[in-house]
Scaffold this motif. Structure first.
Motif, PDB file in Angstrom:
ATOM      1  N   ALA A  97       0.849  -1.196   0.000  1.00 18.68           N
ATOM      2  CA  ALA A  97       0.000   0.000   0.000  1.00 18.68           C
ATOM      3  C   ALA A  97       0.884   1.247   0.000  1.00 18.68           C
ATOM      4  O   ALA A  97       1.831   1.355   0.785  1.00 18.68           O
ATOM      5  CB  ALA A  97      -0.909  -0.007   1.222  1.00 18.68           C
ATOM      6  N   GLY A  98       0.607   2.153  -0.896  1.00 18.27           N
ATOM      7  CA  GLY A  98       1.371   3.382  -0.992  1.00 18.27           C
ATOM      8  C   GLY A  98       2.610   3.295  -1.847  1.00 18.27           C
ATOM      9  O   GLY A  98       3.265   4.312  -2.095  1.00 18.27           O
ATOM     10  N   PHE A  99       2.950   2.096  -2.305  1.00 16.46           N
ATOM     11  CA  PHE A  99       4.141   1.967  -3.152  1.00 16.46           C
ATOM     12  C   PHE A  99       3.847   2.534  -4.542  1.00 16.46           C
ATOM     13  O   PHE A  99       2.828   2.222  -5.152  1.00 16.46           O
ATOM     14  CB  PHE A  99       4.555   0.497  -3.277  1.00 16.46           C
ATOM     15  CG  PHE A  99       5.690   0.287  -4.258  1.00 16.46           C
ATOM     16  CD1 PHE A  99       6.983   0.623  -3.910  1.00 16.46           C
ATOM     17  CD2 PHE A  99       5.442  -0.223  -5.526  1.00 16.46           C
ATOM     18  CE1 PHE A  99       8.030   0.442  -4.812  1.00 16.46           C
ATOM     19  CE2 PHE A  99       6.467  -0.402  -6.429  1.00 16.46           C
ATOM     20  CZ  PHE A  99       7.769  -0.068  -6.075  1.00 16.46           C
ATOM     21  N   ASP A 100       4.756   3.332  -5.048  1.00 19.16           N
ATOM     22  CA  ASP A 100       4.606   3.948  -6.363  1.00 19.16           C
ATOM     23  C   ASP A 100       5.888   3.708  -7.146  1.00 19.16           C
ATOM     24  O   ASP A 100       6.923   4.287  -6.849  1.00 19.16           O
ATOM     25  CB  ASP A 100       4.349   5.451  -6.218  1.00 19.16           C
ATOM     26  CG  ASP A 100       4.152   6.129  -7.572  1.00 19.16           C
ATOM     27  OD1 ASP A 100       3.812   5.422  -8.533  1.00 19.16           O
ATOM     28  OD2 ASP A 100       4.357   7.356  -7.654  1.00 19.16           O
ATOM     29  N   GLY A 101       5.824   2.783  -8.105  1.00 19.29           N
ATOM     30  CA  GLY A 101       7.017   2.466  -8.875  1.00 19.29           C
ATOM     31  C   GLY A 101       6.785   1.253  -9.738  1.00 19.29           C
ATOM     32  O   GLY A 101       5.684   1.042 -10.261  1.00 19.29           O
ATOM     33  N   THR A 102       7.821   0.444  -9.861  1.00 12.29           N
ATOM     34  CA  THR A 102       7.776  -0.746 -10.709  1.00 12.29           C
ATOM     35  C   THR A 102       7.658  -1.988  -9.849  1.00 12.29           C
ATOM     36  O   THR A 102       8.443  -2.177  -8.908  1.00 12.29           O
ATOM     37  CB  THR A 102       9.047  -0.838 -11.568  1.00 12.29           C
ATOM     38  OG1 THR A 102       9.148   0.333 -12.383  1.00 12.29           O
ATOM     39  CG2 THR A 102       9.014  -2.070 -12.460  1.00 12.29           C
ATOM     40  N   ALA A 103       6.682  -2.817 -10.162  1.00 15.70           N
ATOM     41  CA  ALA A 103       6.525  -4.102  -9.474  1.00 15.70           C
ATOM     42  C   ALA A 103       7.182  -5.185 -10.319  1.00 15.70           C
ATOM     43  O   ALA A 103       6.829  -5.385 -11.483  1.00 15.70           O
ATOM     44  CB  ALA A 103       5.057  -4.421  -9.261  1.00 15.70           C
ATOM     45  N   LEU A 104       8.145  -5.873  -9.722  1.00 15.23           N
ATOM     46  CA  LEU A 104       8.836  -6.979 -10.369  1.00 15.23           C
ATOM     47  C   LEU A 104       8.237  -8.265  -9.813  1.00 15.23           C
ATOM     48  O   LEU A 104       8.291  -8.502  -8.601  1.00 15.23           O
ATOM     49  CB  LEU A 104      10.337  -6.897 -10.062  1.00 15.23           C
ATOM     50  CG  LEU A 104      11.246  -7.981 -10.599  1.00 15.23           C
ATOM     51  CD1 LEU A 104      11.280  -7.955 -12.121  1.00 15.23           C
ATOM     52  CD2 LEU A 104      12.658  -7.811 -10.041  1.00 15.23           C
ATOM     53  N   ILE A 105       7.647  -9.078 -10.677  1.00 12.40           N
ATOM     54  CA  ILE A 105       6.928 -10.270 -10.232  1.00 12.40           C
ATOM     55  C   ILE A 105       7.701 -11.506 -10.678  1.00 12.40           C
ATOM     56  O   ILE A 105       7.975 -11.689 -11.873  1.00 12.40           O
ATOM     57  CB  ILE A 105       5.498 -10.291 -10.799  1.00 12.40           C
ATOM     58  CG1 ILE A 105       4.751  -9.017 -10.371  1.00 12.40           C
ATOM     59  CG2 ILE A 105       4.753 -11.529 -10.317  1.00 12.40           C
ATOM     60  CD1 ILE A 105       3.414  -8.833 -11.045  1.00 12.40           C
ATOM     61  N   LEU A 106       8.054 -12.351  -9.705  1.00 11.26           N
ATOM     62  CA  LEU A 106       8.879 -13.533  -9.960  1.00 11.26           C
ATOM     63  C   LEU A 106       8.205 -14.772  -9.388  1.00 11.26           C
ATOM     64  O   LEU A 106       7.264 -14.685  -8.600  1.00 11.26           O
ATOM     65  CB  LEU A 106      10.255 -13.376  -9.297  1.00 11.26           C
ATOM     66  CG  LEU A 106      11.018 -12.075  -9.519  1.00 11.26           C
ATOM     67  CD1 LEU A 106      12.292 -12.078  -8.680  1.00 11.26           C
ATOM     68  CD2 LEU A 106      11.355 -11.906 -10.985  1.00 11.26           C
ATOM     69  N   CYS A 107       8.757 -15.920  -9.755  1.00 11.10           N
ATOM     70  CA  CYS A 107       8.308 -17.202  -9.205  1.00 11.10           C
ATOM     71  C   CYS A 107       9.373 -17.734  -8.254  1.00 11.10           C
ATOM     72  O   CYS A 107      10.577 -17.601  -8.511  1.00 11.10           O
ATOM     73  CB  CYS A 107       8.059 -18.211 -10.317  1.00 11.10           C
ATOM     74  SG  CYS A 107       6.806 -17.688 -11.508  1.00 11.10           S
ATOM     75  N   GLY A 108       8.942 -18.360  -7.186  1.00  8.75           N
ATOM     76  CA  GLY A 108       9.883 -18.866  -6.196  1.00  8.75           C
ATOM     77  C   GLY A 108      10.606 -20.130  -6.590  1.00  8.75           C
ATOM     78  O   GLY A 108      11.518 -20.565  -5.878  1.00  8.75           O
ATOM     79  N   TYR A 129       7.558 -10.761 -14.656  1.00  2.00           N
ATOM     80  CA  TYR A 129       6.996  -9.547 -15.244  1.00  2.00           C
ATOM     81  C   TYR A 129       7.549  -8.307 -14.558  1.00  2.00           C
ATOM     82  O   TYR A 129       7.925  -8.329 -13.379  1.00  2.00           O
ATOM     83  CB  TYR A 129       5.466  -9.501 -15.060  1.00  2.00           C
ATOM     84  CG  TYR A 129       4.722 -10.727 -15.480  1.00  2.00           C
ATOM     85  CD1 TYR A 129       4.190 -10.848 -16.762  1.00  2.00           C
ATOM     86  CD2 TYR A 129       4.538 -11.787 -14.587  1.00  2.00           C
ATOM     87  CE1 TYR A 129       3.489 -11.986 -17.137  1.00  2.00           C
ATOM     88  CE2 TYR A 129       3.846 -12.925 -14.958  1.00  2.00           C
ATOM     89  CZ  TYR A 129       3.323 -13.018 -16.235  1.00  2.00           C
ATOM     90  OH  TYR A 129       2.642 -14.141 -16.597  1.00  2.00           O
ATOM     91  N   CYS A 130       7.527  -7.216 -15.303  1.00  2.00           N
ATOM     92  CA  CYS A 130       7.582  -5.874 -14.741  1.00  2.00           C
ATOM     93  C   CYS A 130       6.232  -5.216 -15.020  1.00  2.00           C
ATOM     94  O   CYS A 130       5.741  -5.287 -16.150  1.00  2.00           O
ATOM     95  CB  CYS A 130       8.686  -5.042 -15.400  1.00  2.00           C
ATOM     96  SG  CYS A 130      10.274  -5.196 -14.598  1.00  2.00           S
ATOM     97  N   MET A 131       5.659  -4.595 -14.017  1.00  2.00           N
ATOM     98  CA  MET A 131       4.399  -3.887 -14.212  1.00  2.00           C
ATOM     99  C   MET A 131       4.436  -2.571 -13.451  1.00  2.00           C
ATOM    100  O   MET A 131       5.044  -2.485 -12.369  1.00  2.00           O
ATOM    101  CB  MET A 131       3.208  -4.716 -13.709  1.00  2.00           C
ATOM    102  CG  MET A 131       2.957  -5.987 -14.483  1.00  2.00           C
ATOM    103  SD  MET A 131       1.354  -6.713 -14.044  1.00  2.00           S
ATOM    104  CE  MET A 131       1.485  -8.317 -14.867  1.00  2.00           C
ATOM    105  N   ASP A 132       3.808  -1.576 -14.024  1.00  2.00           N
ATOM    106  CA  ASP A 132       3.580  -0.338 -13.293  1.00  2.00           C
ATOM    107  C   ASP A 132       2.686  -0.667 -12.097  1.00  2.00           C
ATOM    108  O   ASP A 132       1.601  -1.246 -12.253  1.00  2.00           O
ATOM    109  CB  ASP A 132       2.915   0.690 -14.203  1.00  2.00           C
ATOM    110  CG  ASP A 132       2.564   1.952 -13.458  1.00  2.00           C
ATOM    111  OD1 ASP A 132       3.477   2.736 -13.163  1.00  2.00           O
ATOM    112  OD2 ASP A 132       1.361   2.127 -13.154  1.00  2.00           O
TER     113      ASP A 132
END
Length: 457
Positions: A93-104, A176-179
């Protein structure tokens, strides 16, 4: 890189592992596989790192208990990747930037690849960028569908793909990278109208396309980086690749590895230049080995610190021990936890040590057990010596001073002290302290009975 948060999906049980241990904690090249994407994300500049955990959540959380930059959120039901990412909304919450989504379960992923992905995503001002790879056999993977300009139109899972889509060989890595604003504004809008009846994160691509936002794909240079681990066979393959990387880096830094394919060195082991490692060795954990050492065939070393110019001979096993300069060990020796050997110590064949400190220049050349002992400098431990350290209830300590000579077949019944410059005669059982500069001898007098054998015949 600034304003990058990583989301790592690690909630699945890993049914195909057929294990009582959650999949992401299975070790690959000496570390739980979840450590690798976490490390890659950190190195690429992501903070915080949010782990989505579910099956055996407590075990995964405990593994990262000391990590201040890691947050764990629980996915109570495994309803797909989209649902998993939605669980992180409050944590970010409140994060503003790039979300990097990975698999474990992607231990082969490199930080350099993530840095390239993030840079490409930002330079193109994309809403969504997916890391892809082109492979010969895309079976089991989602396919990337592009338009004529190369932009991504959608990602279709194999079970939902039409025949012409199944023929595509560019696959989704699940990375992924997502806004972040786009991600959390739209993650709740995806549905589960698919063969698995799950909420697919990939559906956000179609959402972005409908909104006229940029969706791109970056093809990974090395397809093996995105390999997911789903069973024991793939785990073994991932471990092999990780060890191959480690061995190559060590050889490029000046280490001689006689046969890299038959040498098993964990990720994170450090070895100095001009050390030679022979085949069939296993070097594990947090081991650090200095320069100019020789590690002979069939040696196992775990969590040890070994200084320069040491020689570990064939078949020896070393655990949680520290060796100073020019120590020789083996062949077929066993250093158990708590062993500390100072410079120029020699531990010979079939010698076992445990919680032992040996001073500089001392030696135990063969067939000896030394446990719970403090041994001084320039001490000779004769063949067959035993420190009798356990009385059936408690362990007791043996102290041997500098320049002591212990003859063969001596038993030191602890607690006992042998003073400096003393000599303990062969065959002696030492039960009381020996003063410095003394001779200790305890033997039953020898009796010869002449003609005894002839009479018996």
């Amino acid at each position: 890189m600034d304003n990058v948060a990583a989301i790592i999906l690690a909630a699945g049980k890993g049914t195909r592992m057929k294990s009582g241990l959650v999949k992401v904690l299975h070790p690959a090249a000496g570390r739980p596989m979840i450590d690798y994407p976490v490390t890659a994300a950190r190195t690429a500049g992501a903070t915080p790192v949010v782990l989505v955990v579910g099956h055996q959540a407590e075990a995964v959380q405990e593994h990262f208990r000391a990590a201040e930059d890691i947050r764990c959120v629980i996915q109570k039901e495994q309803l797909g990747t989209g649902h998993a990412v939605a669980c992180t909304r409050e944590a970010l919450a409140g994060f503003d930037g790039t979300a990097l989504i990975l698999c474990g379960d992607t231990p082969l992923l490199r930080a350099e690849t993530l840095e390239k992905l993030i840079g490409f995503h930002r330079a193109q001002r994309a809403a969504v960028t997916v890391l892809t790879a082109t492979v010969k056999d895309p079976s089991g993977y989602g396919r990337i569908v592009r338009d004529d300009s190369g932009a991504v139109l959608r990602i279709v899972e194999q079970k939902d793909a039409a025949p012409e889509e199944q023929a595509l060989r560019e696959i989704n890595s699940g990375i992924y990278c997502m806004d972040a604003a786009f991600l959390f504004e739209n993650i709740g809008s995806i549905g589960s109208d698919n063969a698995q009846q799950e909420f697919y994160l990939t559906d956000l691509v179609a959402v972005a396309v409908r909104k006229g936002l940029t969706c791109l794909a970056l093809c990974c240079d090395d397809a093996e980086e995105i390999m997911g681990v789903n069973d024991r066979s793939q785990l073994a393959e991932a471990g092999r690749i990780l060890r191959r990387r480690t061995n190559r880096e060590l050889m490029l830094s000046g280490v001689t590895i006689i046969d890299p394919d038959q040498t098993y060195i964990d990720d994170g082991v450090a070895i100095g230049a001009d050390t030679i490692v022979h085949p069939n060795c296993q070097i594990n954990g947090r081991t650090v080995i200095g320069s100019g050492c020789v590690i002979e065939n069939g040696v196992t070393i775990s969590n040890c610190r070994i200084a320069d110019n040491c020689h570990i001979k064939a078949g020896s096993v070393l655990e949680d021990s520290e060796l100073h300069e020019a120590v020789a060990v083996g062949p077929m020796a066993h250093l158990r936890p708590g062993t500390l050997l100072y410079a120029h110590v020699k531990i010979g064949n079939f010698v076992e040590t445990k919680k032992v400190v040996m001073g500089e220049g001392s030696k135990a050349s063969h067939l000896t057990y030394l446990g719970d002992a403090e041994i001084g400098r320039d001490v000779n431990i004769g063949c067959g010596t035993i420190t009798c350290n356990y009385d059936g209830v408690n362990k007791h300590r043996t102290v041997i001073g500098d320049q002591v000579f212990i003859g063969s077949d001596v038993q030191l019944v602890a607690p006992v002290t042998v003073g400096r410059n003393s000599l303990v005669a062969a065959g002696t059982t030492v039960t009381i302290d020996v003063p410095p500069d003394s001779l200790a001898i305890s033997r039953v007098p020898q009796v010869n009975k002449d003609g005894w054998r002839l009479k018996k015949k």
